[in-house]
Design a protein around this motif. Structure first.
Motif, mmCIF file in Angstrom:
data_model
loop_
_atom_site.group_PDB
_atom_site.id
_atom_site.type_symbol
_atom_site.label_atom_id
_atom_site.label_comp_id
_atom_site.label_asym_id
_atom_site.label_seq_id
_atom_site.Cartn_x
_atom_site.Cartn_y
_atom_site.Cartn_z
ATOM 1 N N GLY A 1 0.887 -1.122 0.069
ATOM 2 C CA GLY A 1 0.037 0.082 -0.135
ATOM 3 C C GLY A 1 0.923 1.399 0.179
ATOM 4 N N VAL A 2 2.090 1.097 -0.123
ATOM 5 C CA VAL A 2 2.977 2.550 -0.093
ATOM 6 C C VAL A 2 2.902 3.079 -1.297
ATOM 7 C CG1 VAL A 2 5.271 3.379 0.326
ATOM 8 C CG2 VAL A 2 4.640 1.158 1.337
ATOM 9 N N ALA A 3 2.598 2.535 -2.427
ATOM 10 C CA ALA A 3 2.529 3.079 -3.764
ATOM 11 C C ALA A 3 1.132 3.976 -3.710
ATOM 12 C CB ALA A 3 2.707 2.044 -4.974
ATOM 13 N N SER A 4 -0.032 3.094 -3.441
ATOM 14 C CA SER A 4 -1.032 4.063 -3.521
ATOM 15 C C SER A 4 -1.254 4.941 -2.566
ATOM 16 C CB SER A 4 -2.343 2.849 -3.100
ATOM 17 O OG SER A 4 -2.381 2.536 -1.931
ATOM 18 N N LYS A 5 -0.697 5.153 -1.418
ATOM 19 C CA LYS A 5 -0.629 6.157 -0.508
ATOM 20 C C LYS A 5 0.177 7.010 -1.305
ATOM 21 C CE LYS A 5 0.698 7.411 4.294
ATOM 22 N NZ LYS A 5 0.854 7.119 5.489
ATOM 23 N N MET A 6 0.930 6.926 -1.835
ATOM 24 C CA MET A 6 1.948 8.007 -2.738
ATOM 25 C C MET A 6 1.226 8.465 -3.753
ATOM 26 S SD MET A 6 5.576 7.589 -4.745
ATOM 27 C CE MET A 6 6.431 8.936 -5.245
ATOM 28 N N PHE A 7 0.426 7.923 -4.445
ATOM 29 C CA PHE A 7 -0.396 8.403 -5.729
ATOM 30 C C PHE A 7 -1.554 9.154 -5.118
ATOM 31 C CE2 PHE A 7 1.265 4.164 -7.886
ATOM 32 C CZ PHE A 7 2.310 4.749 -7.865
ATOM 33 N N LYS A 8 -2.009 8.591 -4.254
ATOM 34 C CA LYS A 8 -3.250 9.142 -3.599
ATOM 35 C C LYS A 8 -2.854 10.552 -2.791
ATOM 36 C CE LYS A 8 -6.231 5.841 -1.537
ATOM 37 N NZ LYS A 8 -6.277 4.953 -0.316
ATOM 38 N N THR A 9 -1.714 10.754 -2.392
ATOM 39 C CA THR A 9 -1.128 12.228 -1.678
ATOM 40 C C THR A 9 -0.979 12.976 -2.974
ATOM 41 O OG1 THR A 9 0.007 10.934 -0.176
ATOM 42 C CG2 THR A 9 0.749 13.159 -0.442
ATOM 43 N N LEU A 10 -0.500 12.570 -4.051
ATOM 44 C CA LEU A 10 -0.235 13.601 -5.295
ATOM 45 C C LEU A 10 -1.627 13.898 -5.752
ATOM 46 C CD1 LEU A 10 3.059 11.659 -6.761
ATOM 47 C CD2 LEU A 10 2.835 14.140 -5.440
ATOM 48 N N ASN B 1 -3.595 17.536 -6.576
ATOM 49 C CA ASN B 1 -4.062 17.769 -7.993
ATOM 50 C C ASN B 1 -2.559 17.739 -9.003
ATOM 51 O OD1 ASN B 1 -6.342 18.072 -9.616
ATOM 52 N ND2 ASN B 1 -6.803 19.844 -8.517
ATOM 53 N N ILE B 2 -1.687 16.878 -8.770
ATOM 54 C CA ILE B 2 -0.682 16.730 -9.340
ATOM 55 C C ILE B 2 -0.648 15.371 -10.122
ATOM 56 C CG2 ILE B 2 1.890 16.450 -9.188
ATOM 57 C CD1 ILE B 2 1.914 17.667 -6.586
ATOM 58 N N ASN B 3 -0.417 15.578 -11.458
ATOM 59 C CA ASN B 3 -0.659 14.523 -12.441
ATOM 60 C C ASN B 3 0.787 13.839 -12.393
ATOM 61 O OD1 ASN B 3 -2.102 13.094 -14.585
ATOM 62 N ND2 ASN B 3 -0.755 14.112 -15.915
ATOM 63 N N SER C 1 5.398 17.261 -13.490
ATOM 64 C CA SER C 1 5.747 18.375 -14.207
ATOM 65 C C SER C 1 6.544 19.179 -12.939
ATOM 66 C CB SER C 1 4.444 19.377 -14.295
ATOM 67 O OG SER C 1 4.688 20.669 -14.469
ATOM 68 N N GLU C 2 7.748 19.896 -13.369
ATOM 69 C CA GLU C 2 8.942 20.435 -12.539
ATOM 70 C C GLU C 2 7.945 21.603 -11.446
ATOM 71 O OE1 GLU C 2 11.942 22.161 -14.641
ATOM 72 O OE2 GLU C 2 12.958 22.745 -12.630
ATOM 73 N N GLU D 1 8.339 21.013 -5.544
ATOM 74 C CA GLU D 1 8.360 21.203 -4.135
ATOM 75 C C GLU D 1 6.936 21.041 -3.140
ATOM 76 O OE1 GLU D 1 10.251 25.024 -3.596
ATOM 77 O OE2 GLU D 1 11.913 24.472 -4.600
ATOM 78 N N LEU D 2 5.762 21.196 -4.003
ATOM 79 C CA LEU D 2 4.554 20.879 -3.152
ATOM 80 C C LEU D 2 4.546 19.309 -3.088
ATOM 81 C CD1 LEU D 2 1.668 21.741 -2.517
ATOM 82 C CD2 LEU D 2 1.265 21.535 -5.151
ATOM 83 N N ALA D 3 4.905 18.655 -4.135
ATOM 84 C CA ALA D 3 4.864 17.347 -4.084
ATOM 85 C C ALA D 3 5.813 16.552 -2.917
ATOM 86 C CB ALA D 3 5.341 16.581 -5.334
ATOM 87 N N VAL D 4 6.950 17.582 -2.843
ATOM 88 C CA VAL D 4 8.058 16.774 -1.617
ATOM 89 C C VAL D 4 7.576 17.126 -0.494
ATOM 90 C CG1 VAL D 4 10.287 17.275 -0.919
ATOM 91 C CG2 VAL D 4 10.098 17.370 -3.245
ATOM 92 N N ARG D 5 6.805 18.239 -0.244
ATOM 93 C CA ARG D 5 6.173 18.644 1.016
ATOM 94 C C ARG D 5 4.963 17.706 1.411
ATOM 95 N NH1 ARG D 5 6.945 24.408 -0.565
ATOM 96 N NH2 ARG D 5 9.096 24.767 0.052
ATOM 97 N N ALA D 6 4.310 17.572 0.500
ATOM 98 C CA ALA D 6 3.122 16.934 0.667
ATOM 99 C C ALA D 6 3.285 15.367 0.860
ATOM 100 C CB ALA D 6 2.210 16.636 -0.489
#
Ligand code: ADP
Ligand code: ASP
Ligand code: MG
Length: 407
Positions: A356-365, A369-371, A387-388, A392-397
């Motif tokens: 479930g680690v992958a699904s948690k990562m994908f859900k968080t992104l 609203n990060i594709n 997208s670049e 930073e938003l993705a890393v923090r989330a």
């Protein structure tokens, strides 16, 4: 009494004042009775300055000449540090890579260390001297100056520690250890007391430049005790450990988050969905000496496929030209590129035993609203291309979602 190999990075020796402070630090260790071998980088900004000078002369200078040029940066620091030590009454001797005889292969600008002659260093240590060695450089069998790739002084430090069987290799830098992610991007990042070689290797190869990948590889292979510490503040730093030593402790699922902005994406659209097509596109890319990282193929309803892969940003134009060369023969619709992408990766040996680690990562992104454009996984890491502008938003989330934020 111990033998330490200590490596000081560019910011730690960025001014003559800082070089004097490093000398004081070394003398402190000498006074405790330790033998010291010191590796230094060029003063901060110096290697970039030299690379810039070359670029003013020629677009693609010969790698041999580039090595002769950039190796001068470290030669300045070894001399200045020895002067600072001697000015304080501490006997010391400087060595370039060639003088030690750090023998490398002849792959200029990315040479690999093959052998280190420890005779001179041992004699100096026996005579009570501090040995100061230029990082990042060596010499090939024909006497040509070589360099080990950007960040290569870390590898010099680890290789010397292995050759001298040092008690510890200490990498002094501008942060006080390895963090859960780059502390310059996430202020809530936490210093790790320990990280396994395996995780550190993934973090380094996925973009955390706190240690050069080869340094970590080398330390793992030769079991060199390796620690990352700050040149400016006291503290225990981060110890890079073998897996077994950590077995008793429960592993966090995700230990860290790495990212890099160095990649670009190439897509060839509308190729036949038939055996052999991927190799017809990617073989010439490999033949052109361009490294491919992530690869994804999508099949369209009309039985054609789109093949997308990433390469180093500096190779994008060359890769595009190569792919355009095969596009017509494959009746492809078009070739498109995108260099505004970033790769973000979560790393942790604990992932092996957690679903479930992958699904948690994908859900968080998704919640941000990060594709996700591409995905690649291994046993202890999951990487996605996004997208670049959302990096930073993705890393923090993700840092927060995986419980890595400071309390
Ligand atoms: P040096 O010049 O000492 O070799 P580097 O700039 O190569 O230093 O590496 C240190 C930098 O690495 C830090 O300033 C920090 O911004 C960056 N870094 C990236 N990821 C991490 C991480 N996970 N932990 C600590 N530092 C990191
Ligand atoms: N001076 C070199 C560089 O900037 C090597 C190093 O600092 O490790 O890449
Ligand atoms: Mg570095």
């Amino acid at each position: 009494m111990s033998l330490f190999v200590q490596k000081f990075g560019g910011t730690s020796v960025g001014t003559t004042e800082k070089i004097k402070a490093v000398a004081e630090k070394i003398i402190g260790f000498r006074e405790q009775g330790h033998d010291m071998v010191i590796v230094v980088s060029a003063m901060s900004g110096e290697t970039n300055r030299l690379v810039g000078l070359a670029a003013e002369i020629q677009d693609h200078p010969e790698p041999r000449e580039l090595d002769v040029l950039v190796a001068t940066g470290e030669q300045i620091t070894i001399a200045l540090l020895c002067m600072a030590l001697k000015a304080r009454g501490c006997d010391a001797r400087s060595y370039t890579g060639g003088q030690v005889r750090i023998l490398t292969d002849d792959a200029h600008t990315k040479a690999r260390i093959q052998d280190i002659d420890v005779t001179n260093m041992r004699a100096d240590l026996d005579a009570g001297r501090v040995v100061v060695v230029a990082g990042f450089q060596g010499v090939d069998n024909s006497g040509n100056i070589t360099t080990l790739g950007r960040g290569g002084s870390d590898t010099t430090g680890v290789a010397l520690a292995a050759a001298l069987k040092a008690d510890e290799c200490q990498i002094y830098t501008d942060v006080d250890g390895v963090y859960t992610t780059d502390p310059r991007v996430v202020s809530g990042a936490q210093r790790l007391d320990r990280i396994t070689f395996e995780e550190m290797l993934e973090m380094a190869s996925l973009g955390s430049k706190v240690l050069q990948i080869r340094a970590v590889e080398f330390a793992g292979k030769y079991s060199v005790p390796l620690r990352v510490l700050s040149s400016f503040v006291e503290g225990p730093g981060t110890l890079i450990t073998l897996d077994e030593e950590n077995d008793a402790v429960e592993q966090p699922v995700v230990s860290g988050i790495a990212f890099n902005r160095d990649e670009a994406k190439i897509s060839i659209l509308g190729v036949p969905d038939a055996p052999g097509v991927a190799s017809k596109v990617l073989a010439p890319v490999g033949d052109a000496n361009i490294e491919v990282d992530v690869i994804v193929q999508n099949i369209a309803a009309d039985n054609t496929a789109d093949l997308t892969f990433t390469v180093n940003r500096s190779d994008m134009e060359r890769a595009k030209t190569v792919v355009e060369g095969v596009a017509e023969a494959l009746s492809a619709r078009c070739v498109v590129t995108d260099d505004k992408i970033a790769k973000i990766s979560i790393v942790g040996v604990g992932m092996r035993s957690h679903a479930g680690v992958a699904s948690k990562m994908f859900k968080t992104l998704a919640a941000e609203n990060i594709n996700i454009q591409m995905i690649t996984t291994s046993e202890i890491k999951i990487s996605v291309i996004i997208s670049e502008k959302y990096l930073e938003l993705a890393v923090r989330a993700l840092h927060s979602a995986f419980g890595l934020d400071k309390e």
